[in-house]
Design a protein around this motif. Structure first.
Motif, short mmCIF file in Angstrom:
data_model
loop_
_atom_site.label_atom_id
_atom_site.label_comp_id
_atom_site.label_asym_id
_atom_site.label_seq_id
_atom_site.Cartn_x
_atom_site.Cartn_y
_atom_site.Cartn_z
N GLY A 1 0.59 -6.41 -15.02
CA GLY A 1 -0.63 -6.78 -15.73
C GLY A 1 -1.88 -6.38 -14.99
N VAL A 2 -1.85 -5.27 -14.25
CA VAL A 2 -3.02 -4.79 -13.51
C VAL A 2 -2.95 -3.27 -13.43
CG1 VAL A 2 -1.83 -5.00 -11.29
CG2 VAL A 2 -4.32 -5.02 -11.33
N ALA A 3 -4.12 -2.61 -13.51
CA ALA A 3 -4.18 -1.16 -13.42
C ALA A 3 -3.98 -0.73 -11.97
CB ALA A 3 -5.50 -0.64 -13.95
N ALA A 4 -3.25 0.36 -11.78
CA ALA A 4 -3.00 0.85 -10.42
C ALA A 4 -4.30 1.24 -9.73
CB ALA A 4 -2.05 2.04 -10.46
N GLU A 5 -5.28 1.74 -10.49
CA GLU A 5 -6.57 2.11 -9.91
C GLU A 5 -7.28 0.88 -9.37
OE1 GLU A 5 -10.25 4.97 -11.24
OE2 GLU A 5 -9.58 3.43 -12.66
N HIS B 1 0.82 -1.21 0.00
CA HIS B 1 0.00 0.00 0.00
C HIS B 1 0.86 1.27 0.00
CE1 HIS B 1 0.80 -0.38 4.37
NE2 HIS B 1 0.67 0.93 4.39
N GLN B 2 2.11 1.15 0.48
CA GLN B 2 3.00 2.31 0.46
C GLN B 2 3.56 2.59 -0.93
OE1 GLN B 2 5.90 1.20 3.42
NE2 GLN B 2 4.66 1.98 5.12
N ALA B 3 3.46 1.60 -1.82
CA ALA B 3 3.94 1.79 -3.19
C ALA B 3 2.92 2.51 -4.05
CB ALA B 3 4.29 0.44 -3.82
N LEU B 4 1.64 2.54 -3.64
CA LEU B 4 0.62 3.26 -4.38
C LEU B 4 0.76 4.76 -4.15
CD1 LEU B 4 -2.58 1.07 -3.96
CD2 LEU B 4 -1.51 1.72 -6.11
N LYS B 5 0.81 5.53 -5.21
CA LYS B 5 0.95 6.97 -5.14
C LYS B 5 -0.11 7.63 -6.01
CE LYS B 5 4.84 6.46 -2.82
NZ LYS B 5 4.96 6.84 -1.38
#
Length: 814
Positions: free
Chosen positions: A747-751, A554-558
């Protein structure tokens, strides 16, 4: 002109004028008042006399303060006639007192690790008083009878004031080995220069550094149980510690103690020297060194023996493994003799070795062209059963080319792989198939786990033991080994794999690899080559993942703004909930704009005991139709939990609050739009919030985040995945970023990653496969990646070259 280098008695300072006072070396700085001051130290390094273009001379020396727990060392630079006198009159080991000096910043402090300042001596005021080292008289003998020629330890008369080009005839010098003091590893102090003994518990063979030197690293311990790392930089390989195995003993002279990441490290300084000894009890105490002169007395031998005994009681001496004891999947150190060798390609060399024992498992054999072999091309059937074919890769392949048949070797971190190699081309008569019962011996690239090859001297105890085993082997014509006919001999394979990377991917179960999707026509490069090239290019590499950060997904999501290029963390639920809670406490009157109709909506409660409550909503008149795909409601007075419940049933929910009787958005730290489990955030810097009537194109069937953001004056932020990875191959390691290519990589969208637990689990499993916790780096899969290099800045604003992973995707083999 007065003489500037004055010889005096054995006691330093005996002839120094009384009005001069001594200052400790470690206190010397540019603010030091140098008038009528002296500095005293032992000469631990004396450089050559260099002639300048102006018919003058310069000489550089290093003196070390002996009577201080800090063991401070400082550079001394002498210019002019003083340098010439110093070169003739002073030897390494003399104790000198210098006066009339000035203090300047040392330009070599980062290289030699000595004092940040140096002493400059030039002009008539500068003077050096020198006391040569003299031995104490032997205890059983009476003091020497004075004679007309003064002995070395007798005080000398004051030197003549007239400058002489040569030393007086009556000045005699006696060479005496200096007495060294050794520090316990548990008593080291930061900044001190010390001499130490230690037992080696870890080491790496010397490897080429980024500069001109070779670098070797080791970790030592002693009876204090303190483990200390040591790093040695020397331009010649023979000047590095000659360590043959864990458990060897080393003696290090003049190493500096430095703190690094809360642990002490020893760094070599000027005058550094090293001796290494075999760590086995009972072996001769014979030092291994390239130095032509060193001091080793009975006290030193006693220290080595004591460390041997202590190391044996702790089980620190690790034996090597003979071929007969090699087991599948083992990593082991092998002592052997090289019989023949042959290059396979630019990254692989074949070594044919034996140690007098026979491997218990059938071995993989490699056939090469006879013309490519250096050494014997064939052996008897009996001898052939004792020979192991070892394939060495990458940096070791290059060093293997320097080996000569007949050399005695120790191969570190050799791996026995069952059925791991596949022939690159079919052998005569058909395609070779893998057989898990056959062992292949491979030395992978890199220096991890002390991996490498070292030539052992013939007089070493290990070689003497090896020769005794080999001499016990029956002669080839006797052939008293177990009988085997040709049809039962080992299966022959044509060629080795092109690289250990392919081998590593094949032997790993459930392995995860990657593929490139770009169309760049570039040849693969090693990481060391990539780092030497200028930024702005595209590079193809084959690498392993050593580590990554952040470890928590979760810390990698910006959140990234494409307009101002800002990057920020995703607000946590606690902050967002507080913003909703504050807005819901006092919603205040909010007049409905003319384009909207007001109403009420029932928010269901948590249970039957909590039936829920009604909340005010606004709905655009443009959406009063049965087409629920275009639903858009403005919700006020709701908590975050209530808003999420409504968002599960409505397509688009915009949280609002009252400001001055008018409807406005919440603080942009909160999402401006909720769509099911998905949340949309806006950029505070680039947004100009104004809740206006939504105007959508005619015939629009489905509204989206972008259209809602435009209606609200919000610059939407995009979810991105940002990770920092450390990649490695046999040549080097490299820090890279995974950002713009992250969605295609996983292979997955960040959203979706922000809202979907299944997507998060998939990414986490991928990272566990690429970089398993606690797993050996040799077991990790290899990835084919495309890297882009560009110019960036570090945290201090300094320019640096950055790298990103692009056009690459992780795939799982079927």
């Amino acid at each position: 002109m007065p003489r500037r280098v004055m010889l005096q008695g054995a006691e330093p300072g005996a002839q120094v004028p009384a009005h001069l006072t001594s200052v400790p070396i470690w206190l010397i700085g540019t603010d030091t008042d140098c008038s009528n001051k002296t500095a005293t130290g032992k000469v631990v390094h004396k450089g050559p006399l260099v002639s300048l273009a102006s018919h003058s001379f310069i000489l550089k020396a290093v003196i070390q303060e002996e009577d201080s727990s800090r063991s401070a060392s400082i550079n001394v630079v002498l210019i002019g006639e003083l340098a010439e006198d110093f070169s003739r009159a002073v030897n390494q080991g003399d104790v000198v007192v210098v006066s009339g000096f000035s203090v300047g910043k040392s330009p070599t402090v980062h290289k030699d690790g000595l004092h940040p300042f140096n002493l400059l001596l030039s002009g008539d005021a500068a003077c050096v008083y020198v006391s040569p080292p003299t031995p104490p008289p032997p205890p059983p003998l009476p003091p020497p009878i004075p004679s007309s020629s003064s002995p070395p330890d007798a005080p000398r008369s004051s030197p003549a004031k007239k400058r002489s080009s040569t030393l007086p005839a009556e000045v005699s010098r006696t060479t005496q080995a200096p007495k060294y003091t050794y520090s316990c590893l548990g008593d080291l102090q930061d900044g001190s220069v010390v001499n130490v003994y230690g037992v080696v518990v870890f080491f790496k063979q010397p490897f080429k550094s980024r500069g001109t030197d070779f670098c070797s690293t080791l970790k030592i311990t002693d009876q204090s149980e303190q483990k200390i790392a040591c790093t040695v930089f020397r331009d010649k390989l023979e000047d590095h510690p000659q360590i043959f195995r864990v458990g060897d003993i080393v003696r290090l002279h003049r190493v500096k103690v430095k703190m690094f990441k809360d642990s002490m490290t020893l760094i070599n300084t000027f005058g550094f020297s090293v001796l290494a000894f075999d760590g086995a009890e009972g072996d001769p105490v014979e030092p291994r060194t390239s130095s032509r002169s060193f001091h080793l007395d009975q006290e030193d031998r006693r220290t080595v023996e004591e460390l041997r005994t202590w190391a044996a009681s702790r089980g620190l001496l690790l034996p090597t493994t003979p071929l007969c004891a090699a087991r599948p999947k083992d990593y082991f150190d092998l002592t052997c003799q090289l019989l023949a060798k042959a290059p396979m390609d630019t990254t692989c060399t074949l070594l044919r070795v034996w140690d007098g024992t026979r491997c218990a498992h059938p071995q993989l054999k490699v056939i090469v062209e006879r013309s490519a072999v250096e050494g014997p091309t064939s052996f008897s059937a009996a001898r052939e059963r004792l020979i192991a074919d070892v394939l060495v890769y990458d940096n070791h392949a290059e060093s293997a080319r320097q080996l000569k048949p007949g050399d005695f070797l120790r191969i570190y971190n050799l791996r026995a792989i069952p059925g791991a190699s596949r022939a690159a081309g079919p052998p005569p008569g058909g395609r070779a198939e893998e057989d898990a019962s056959h062992l292949g011996f491979h030395l992978h690239g890199g220096t991890a786990f002390s991996r490498g090859i070292r030539v052992l001297p013939e007089n070493s105890p290990a070689v003497q033991d090896l020769k005794r085993v080999m001499e016990a082997v029956p002669q080839e014509d006797e052939d008293d080994f177990s009988e085997m006919n040709d049809s039962q001999l080992l299966e022959v394979w044509s060629t080795p794999p092109q690289s250990p990377e392919a081998e590593a991917m094949e032997v790993s179960s459930g392995v995860c690899v990657s593929e490139r999707s770009c169309g760049h026509d570039v040849s693969p490069r090693s990481l060391s080559e990539v780092k030497r090239l200028h930024p702005g290019g595209v590079h193809h590499v084959r690498v392993q993942l050593r580590s990554y950060e952040p470890v928590r997904l979760h810390q990698a999501l910006k959140l990234h703004c494409s307009k101002c290029s800002s990057m920020q963390d995703v607000p946590d639920d606690e902050l967002v909930a507080s913003l909703f809670s504050e807005a819901s406490k006092d919603p205040g009157p909010c007049a409905a704009p003319p384009w909207a109709l007001s109403g009420q909506v029932l928010v269901p409660g948590d249970s039957a005991a909590s039936p829920g409550r009604s909340l005010s909503v606004l709905l655009s008149t443009d959406f009063l139709c049965e087409d629920t795909k275009r639903e858009l409601i403005f919700l006020s007075g709701a908590t975050l939990e209530e808003t999420c419940r409504l968002a599960a049933g409505y397509r688009h929910v915009v949280p609002v609050r009252s400001s001055g009787g008018h409807m406005t958005l919440l603080d942009l730290s909160a999402p401006f739009l909720l769509r099911g489990r998905k949340r949309s955030y806006g950029c505070k810097r680039c947004s100009q919030v104004a809740v206006r009537e939504p105007l959508f194109p005619e015939g629009l069937v489905r509204i989206n985040e972008k259209l809602v953001a435009e209606a609200l004056g919000v610059e939407p932020l995009q979810f991105v995945l940002l990770m920092k990875m450390k990649l490695q191959d046999a040549s080097d390691a490299l820090d890279v970023f995974l950002w713009r290519g992250a969605e295609s990589f996983f292979g997955v969208a960040a959203e979706d990653l922000a809202a979907n637990q299944e997507a998060q689990d998939g990414v986490r499993q991928t990272m566990d496969l690429l970089c398993p916790a606690g797993g050996s780096t040799a077991e990790r899969p290899w990835m084919d990646l495309c890297l882009t290099a560009y110019r960036g800045e570090d945290e201090g604003g300094r320019p640096q070259t950055c790298y990103q992973i692009q056009h690459s995707a992780v795939t799982r083999p079927p």
